[in-house]
Design a protein around this motif. Structure first.
Motif, PDB file in Angstrom:
ATOM      1  N   ASP A   1      -6.746  30.158   8.674  1.00 27.53           N
ATOM      2  CA  ASP A   1      -6.379  30.471  10.055  1.00 27.53           C
ATOM      3  C   ASP A   1      -6.044  29.244  10.889  1.00 27.53           C
ATOM      4  O   ASP A   1      -6.027  29.285  12.104  1.00 27.53           O
ATOM      5  CB  ASP A   1      -7.548  31.229  10.716  1.00 27.53           C
ATOM      6  CG  ASP A   1      -8.859  30.517  10.474  1.00 27.53           C
ATOM      7  OD1 ASP A   1      -8.857  29.587   9.581  1.00 27.53           O
ATOM      8  OD2 ASP A   1      -9.855  30.809  11.135  1.00 27.53           O
ATOM      9  N   LEU A   2      -5.817  28.155  10.238  1.00 31.42           N
ATOM     10  CA  LEU A   2      -5.419  26.950  10.981  1.00 31.42           C
ATOM     11  C   LEU A   2      -4.079  27.183  11.666  1.00 31.42           C
ATOM     12  O   LEU A   2      -3.184  27.788  11.081  1.00 31.42           O
ATOM     13  CB  LEU A   2      -5.265  25.772  10.015  1.00 31.42           C
ATOM     14  CG  LEU A   2      -6.497  24.921   9.730  1.00 31.42           C
ATOM     15  CD1 LEU A   2      -6.144  23.871   8.690  1.00 31.42           C
ATOM     16  CD2 LEU A   2      -7.016  24.263  10.997  1.00 31.42           C
ATOM     17  N   ASP A   3      -3.955  26.587  12.829  1.00 34.36           N
ATOM     18  CA  ASP A   3      -2.647  26.802  13.455  1.00 34.36           C
ATOM     19  C   ASP A   3      -1.607  25.875  12.856  1.00 34.36           C
ATOM     20  O   ASP A   3      -1.913  24.887  12.176  1.00 34.36           O
ATOM     21  CB  ASP A   3      -2.730  26.635  14.987  1.00 34.36           C
ATOM     22  CG  ASP A   3      -3.237  25.283  15.369  1.00 34.36           C
ATOM     23  OD1 ASP A   3      -2.996  24.329  14.575  1.00 34.36           O
ATOM     24  OD2 ASP A   3      -3.898  25.130  16.425  1.00 34.36           O
ATOM     25  N   GLU A   4      -0.386  26.220  13.060  1.00 35.91           N
ATOM     26  CA  GLU A   4       0.767  25.562  12.411  1.00 35.91           C
ATOM     27  C   GLU A   4       0.768  24.049  12.632  1.00 35.91           C
ATOM     28  O   GLU A   4       1.014  23.260  11.731  1.00 35.91           O
ATOM     29  CB  GLU A   4       2.062  26.178  12.977  1.00 35.91           C
ATOM     30  CG  GLU A   4       3.254  26.025  12.064  1.00 35.91           C
ATOM     31  CD  GLU A   4       3.070  26.718  10.712  1.00 35.91           C
ATOM     32  OE1 GLU A   4       3.700  26.293   9.756  1.00 35.91           O
ATOM     33  OE2 GLU A   4       2.242  27.681  10.606  1.00 35.91           O
ATOM     34  N   GLU A   5       0.467  23.699  13.851  1.00 38.96           N
ATOM     35  CA  GLU A   5       0.544  22.281  14.220  1.00 38.96           C
ATOM     36  C   GLU A   5      -0.467  21.445  13.447  1.00 38.96           C
ATOM     37  O   GLU A   5      -0.156  20.384  12.902  1.00 38.96           O
ATOM     38  CB  GLU A   5       0.251  22.168  15.723  1.00 38.96           C
ATOM     39  CG  GLU A   5       0.850  20.916  16.322  1.00 38.96           C
ATOM     40  CD  GLU A   5       0.676  20.946  17.837  1.00 38.96           C
ATOM     41  OE1 GLU A   5       0.137  19.966  18.363  1.00 38.96           O
ATOM     42  OE2 GLU A   5       1.058  21.956  18.445  1.00 38.96           O
ATOM     43  N   GLU A   6      -1.715  22.011  13.393  1.00 35.36           N
ATOM     44  CA  GLU A   6      -2.785  21.299  12.689  1.00 35.36           C
ATOM     45  C   GLU A   6      -2.485  21.205  11.206  1.00 35.36           C
ATOM     46  O   GLU A   6      -2.647  20.149  10.564  1.00 35.36           O
ATOM     47  CB  GLU A   6      -4.104  22.044  12.892  1.00 35.36           C
ATOM     48  CG  GLU A   6      -5.063  21.248  13.724  1.00 35.36           C
ATOM     49  CD  GLU A   6      -6.342  22.022  13.990  1.00 35.36           C
ATOM     50  OE1 GLU A   6      -7.396  21.370  13.930  1.00 35.36           O
ATOM     51  OE2 GLU A   6      -6.250  23.259  14.229  1.00 35.36           O
ATOM     52  N   ARG A   7      -2.008  22.336  10.648  1.00 31.73           N
ATOM     53  CA  ARG A   7      -1.668  22.384   9.222  1.00 31.73           C
ATOM     54  C   ARG A   7      -0.613  21.305   8.900  1.00 31.73           C
ATOM     55  O   ARG A   7      -0.745  20.570   7.922  1.00 31.73           O
ATOM     56  CB  ARG A   7      -1.111  23.781   8.892  1.00 31.73           C
ATOM     57  CG  ARG A   7      -0.844  23.991   7.414  1.00 31.73           C
ATOM     58  CD  ARG A   7      -0.203  25.347   7.223  1.00 31.73           C
ATOM     59  NE  ARG A   7      -1.072  26.445   7.592  1.00 31.73           N
ATOM     60  CZ  ARG A   7      -1.822  27.144   6.710  1.00 31.73           C
ATOM     61  NH1 ARG A   7      -1.774  26.844   5.450  1.00 31.73           N
ATOM     62  NH2 ARG A   7      -2.583  28.114   7.111  1.00 31.73           N
ATOM     63  N   ALA A   8       0.413  21.229   9.776  1.00 31.22           N
ATOM     64  CA  ALA A   8       1.477  20.236   9.552  1.00 31.22           C
ATOM     65  C   ALA A   8       0.890  18.827   9.574  1.00 31.22           C
ATOM     66  O   ALA A   8       1.246  17.955   8.771  1.00 31.22           O
ATOM     67  CB  ALA A   8       2.554  20.385  10.616  1.00 31.22           C
ATOM     68  N   LEU A   9      -0.056  18.591  10.488  1.00 35.67           N
ATOM     69  CA  LEU A   9      -0.694  17.274  10.586  1.00 35.67           C
ATOM     70  C   LEU A   9      -1.410  16.916   9.293  1.00 35.67           C
ATOM     71  O   LEU A   9      -1.247  15.825   8.725  1.00 35.67           O
ATOM     72  CB  LEU A   9      -1.685  17.296  11.760  1.00 35.67           C
ATOM     73  CG  LEU A   9      -2.304  15.957  12.096  1.00 35.67           C
ATOM     74  CD1 LEU A   9      -1.285  15.039  12.793  1.00 35.67           C
ATOM     75  CD2 LEU A   9      -3.525  16.161  12.970  1.00 35.67           C
TER      76      LEU A   9
END
Lengths: 62, 903
Positions: free
Chosen positions: B707-715
């Motif tokens: 459930d990580l948000d997209e931004e964090e996942r990309a980081l």
């Protein structure tokens, strides 16, 4: 090796001091008021002694 | 004044006794073996012949007197090998004189020993007499100076000669024949000889200096003065004074005489215990000879000038000049110098001759006629000492008799040269003894006899005729009126001067007869044995021991008793036991003595009383059996194989040693490499682990949290990619480094403009530099810097170095090039914190950065500089950290200008 160099020096001295080589200096000429022959004989003699002393006392030749 | 001179002379002789006594009493006799003492001992070669005679000779023959000293100089250098050989043999076999040496060489041959002794005496007694004559005739100069109208009668001089002889006799007996020793070593004697040699040199030097530089203005001044008085130009050349043949003959004579004179032989091989001294003397003695001869010409010329036309014996100029100038003290000193030259020679020559006489003639005869009961050794110690003392007295008496009755008008040099001529006849036998195995005793004996007779006929007879002792007919018409037997033109040979004529015929016939007779006769068993021992001596390993040529049975008790008779039982027992112990030989009294001990005893005994008498005594004290030819050859063969084995063993052990060293080095290198490998592996895994850990951790976060948000996942994914890239970069670097180390990488050499290359590399960093607010300055010396190198690799080096600089710089980065004679130098400098002094050595090591925890945050792999070093090494260049600048880090690498010719 030292022995051979010494032998070489001995032969060299003998050859330089007898006929025919010695006739090069065996002239009636004076250099600084002293006969050329005297310079030559003493010069060759002392030179060979110095060389012999250097060879004998040097540590490079065994 | 004459009385004063005689008193001074007497005091001088007393001084000699004091010196000898002092030397004998010294406990530590080590100083006697000092090389300079040995040299001064050898300088006894310079007698009154040198001191007085050379000056006289120079007035008529120019510098031909120098030949007498050039000969020894030549032989000391040329004959060093031979001298070494004689020395080793003499020490091994306990030789006591030249006669002993030759006698032992031919199986302890009595005839040869006696022959050589007798010939030596005939040749040398006039020479000794001459020294006495010099002492006396030098006194005559003082009488002339005293202007005594009534010249004292001849008797006074005879008395002085006899008195001097008496004193010297006592001295020789006291310090040369006091007791019997296993080695003929005489400390008192040697001390006195050395002192006298030094004394005469110093005095002569002072006189010479005084005459040359005080009363004249140097060499040239004397020559100019004399030349203006009369023509002396004939003295300037050999050609016109004595001639080349005399010059050469004198050189040969003196060279051989130097080897063969009993006094020289005694000092060189008998008194001397160190081989190194002989080596030392080959330059030190010639130096002495140069010094003593330096002023002879000026003294002679000065005398000729001062005493123009006066009847003064030219031999005595050394005295006459100071007297003429009223320098009385100098004259007396000068006379003492002459006295020292004479006494030194008389003493040691007499002692050396007396040893020869007693060991080679009288003692063997004494034992041969003395039919003592077998197996009962009787002590003849005192008799032998008496024999030696009587020999001394006999020789000196002969010399005095010669001086009084025969030695009248001759110059010092002429008699000296005749003596030398006699001695030279031992040269062939000595040389053949040392280098030719096939010489036989018959050959040696006949050679010496023939040579000596020829010498007598061609040298002594003319001198006797000249002095009027025999009629001159023999000179003019030849022996018995036979015209081909003229002493000065033997067999019609006329072209040589008398001196070289005599030398040539005696040496030539001597050698001829020796060789001829040796060829047609056979060697005895012992001659064969000693031939091996002498000729191959330098191949024997001393101390290894060889088979001895003795057969029979002996009791140890008898050996102790026999040797003990002469040197004392305690000493004898000690010597034999020490020898046995060294060689692991049993000294059990109940068993028969080992043959080696028998031979050892005989040798020691030979050193005391001479080889030939020792042989006789040994035969008597033991049950000796004859050795057959077959047995002798077996012994010799045995020795030869021992010799060969020793040599082989030596070579092999040397090779083995070399190989061991090589192996050791290889092993050390291997261990080092292994350690490095381990360390490398450890750091590599450590380095790999860091990014891997973060990759795993980040991936797990992404994986476990859908459930990580997209931004964090990309980081997180970005970080994963970054870490993976780092990992890949690291692995690439490691692979590259390994390629270098394995030697797999080849340089792709091409002509590159280094300047352009630098500029291009800098462009890569422009962005980063601008971000960090850094200023990159280029200082390129030349517009075009052509270097032959691998373009890609050097680019990498520059990128690595500039990259490092960018990391650490504060404000500026400087890149400079310099042109040196053989190299181009490139400097990459920054103004950062610099490199700590301790680390400078290690920064080119692999993973240096990782190993050093004080650099907190590692940036890069830690392999960059290591790779740079490899690349530069491949280019034959160097890379280093410059320490001359104060602030910042300065990395410098060089590239050779020449084409690299590696592959």
């Amino acid at each position: 090796m030292k022995k051979n160099i010494l032998q070489f020096l001995g032969i060299l001295l003998a050859l330089l001091l007898v006929y025919p080589l010695v006739t090069i200096a065996d002239r009636q000429a004076l250099y600084l008021g002293v006969p050329v022959l005297y310079w030559y004989v003493f010069g060759v003699w002392i030179l060979v002694i110095i060389l012999a002393a250097v060879v004998i006392n040097s540590k490079r030749f065994k | 004044m004459l009385v004063g001179v005689i008193i001074c002379g007497f005091l001088y002789l007393v001084l000699l006794f004091l010196i000898a006594n002092l030397a004998e009493r010294q406990k530590n006799k080590q100083w006697l073996q000092h090389p300079w003492i040995h040299t001064l001992g050898l300088a006894v070669f310079c007698t009154t012949w040198t001191y007085y005679g050379s000056v006289g000779r120079a007035t008529t023959n120019g510098i031909d007197f120098l030949a007498i000293y050039l000969g020894p100089t030549i032989i000391l250098a040329l004959g060093y090998g031979m001298q070494r050989k004689i020395f080793n043999i003499s020490k091994e076999l306990h030789i006591t004189s030249l006669a002993d040496l030759i006698s032992v060489r031919f199986g302890k041959n009595f005839t040869l020993g006696a022959l050589i002794t007798i010939c030596s005496i005939i040749a040398l007694v006039p020479y000794i007499g001459l020294q006495l004559k010099a002492i006396v005739s030098s006194l005559e100069v003082f009488i002339q100076a005293d202007h005594i109208s009534q010249v004292p009668s001849n008797n006074i001089f005879v008395i002085i000669a006899i008195c001097t002889a008496l004193v010297l006799c006592v001295f020789s007996i006291l310090y040369g024949a006091r007791k019997l020793e296993p080695s003929e070593s005489h400390p008192g004697l040697m001390a006195v000889i050395a002192f006298e040699s030094l004394f005469k040199l110093v005095i002569f030097f002072i006189i010479g200096f005084f005459i040359t530089f005080i009363i004249n203005d140097g060499y040239d001044d004397i020559i100019t003065k004399l030349s203006s008085q009369r023509s002396i130009s004939h003295l300037f050349t050999i050609e016109e004074s004595s001639g080349h043949s005399v010059w050469i003959a004198m050189m040969i004579l003196s060279a051989f005489a130097f080897l063969l004179l009993p006094r020289q032989f005694h000092v060189t091989y008998i008194e001397n215990a160190k081989l190194a001294n002989i080596k030392f003397s080959s330059w030190s003695l010639p130096l002495y000879l140069v010094l003593i001869n330096l002023f002879i010409i000026p003294i002679a010329f000065c005398g000729m000038y001062l005493f123009n036309g006066q009847a003064i014996n030219a031999d005595m100029y050394v005295l006459a000049i100071p007297l003429e100038l009223n320098q009385d003290v100098l004259a007396i000193l000068s006379w003492l110098g002459g006295l020292s030259a004479a006494t030194g020679m008389i003493i040691i020559e007499t002692i050396a001759l007396s040893i020869m006489v007693s060991n080679n003639i009288v003692t063997p005869l004494f034992y041969a006629t003395n039919t003592a009961k077998k197996n009962v050794p009787v002590s003849h110690k005192n008799q032998i000492l008496y024999i030696r003392r009587l020999s001394i007295i006999g020789i000196i008496t002969l010399a005095v008799a010669y001086d009084i009755f025969l030695g009248k008008q001759n110059s010092l040099v002429s008699i000296g040269l005749i003596s030398f001529g006699g001695l030279v006849n031992f040269a062939p036998v000595l040389l053949f003894s040392l280098y030719w195995k096939n010489i036989t005793s018959a050959g040696a004996i006949s050679g010496v006899i023939v040579g000596f007779l020829v010498w007598f006929f061609t040298s002594v007879i003319p001198q006797a005729a000249l002095n009027g002792f025999i009629s001159n007919d023999i000179m003019e018409y030849g022996l018995l009126g036979c015209s081909i037997l003229k002493p000065n033109a033997l067999f019609g040979l006329k072209i040589l001067d008398p001196l070289s004529h005599s030398l040539f015929w005696s040496l030539f016939l001597n050698t001829l007869v020796t060789v001829l007779i040796s060829i047609i006769t056979h060697r005895t068993r012992f001659e064969v044995y000693y031939a091996e021992l002498f000729v191959d001596n330098d191949r024997f390993d001393q101390g290894m021991g060889y088979e001895v040529a003795w057969k029979g049975s002996a009791r140890l008790k008898d050996l102790y008793a026999l040797l003990g008779n002469f040197i004392g039982t305690v000493k004898a027992r000690k010597m034999i036991q020490e020898y046995a112990e060294c060689r692991g030989i049993s000294t059990d009294m109940n068993q028969p003595a080992h043959t080696k001990l028998v031979v050892f005893t005989e040798r020691i005994l030979g050193g005391v009383i001479g080889a030939a008498p020792a042989r006789i005594l040994m035969k008597r004290s033991t049950e000796e059996e004859e050795i057959s030819y077959k047995e002798m050859y077996h012994i010799i063969k045995e020795n030869q194989s021992v010799k060969a084995n020793n040599r082989l063993l030596k070579i092999q052990s040397k090779e083995l040693k070399e190989k061991t060293t090589l192996l050791k080095v290889a092993n050390e290198n291997l261990q080092k490499a292994d350690e490095q490998k381990n360390e490398f592996l450890y750091t590599v895994t450590h380095e790999l682990k860091t990014p891997l850990t973060s990759i795993i951790a980040l991936s797990e976060i992404v994986n476990d949290n859908p459930d990580l948000d997209e931004e964090e996942r990309a980081l997180y994914l970005g970080s994963v990619i970054k870490e993976a890239n780092r990992l890949s970069h690291l692995i690439n670097q490691v692979l590259k480094l390994e390629k270098f180390e394995a030697g797999k990488l080849r340089l792709n050499l091409q002509q590159v403009d280094l300047g352009a290359l630098i500029k291009e590399s800098v462009t890569t960093f422009e962005g980063t530099a601008r971000n960090k607010n850094l200023n990159i300055e280029l200082h390129l010396t030349n517009a075009m810097i052509l270097v032959s190198c691998d373009y890609d690799m050097i680019t990498q080096v520059l990128v690595n170095l500039i990259g490092n600089a960018v990391k650490f710089a504060r404000n500026t980065i400087q890149i400079k090039t310099f042109e040196l004679p053989d190299y181009w130098e490139v400097w990459v400098s920054d103004d950062g914190r610099g490199i700590p002094e301790n680390d400078r050595e290690f920064i080119f090591d692999k993973f240096f950065q990782a190993k050093n925890q004080h650099i907190k945050k590692p940036e890069g792999s830690g392999l960059g500089l290591a790779i740079c070093k490899k690349i530069i090494d491949l280019h034959n260049g160097t890379i280093r950290v410059d320490t001359s600048q104060a602030a910042g880090a300065h990395l410098v690498f060089t590239l050779p200008k020449d084409e690299i010719d590696l592959f």
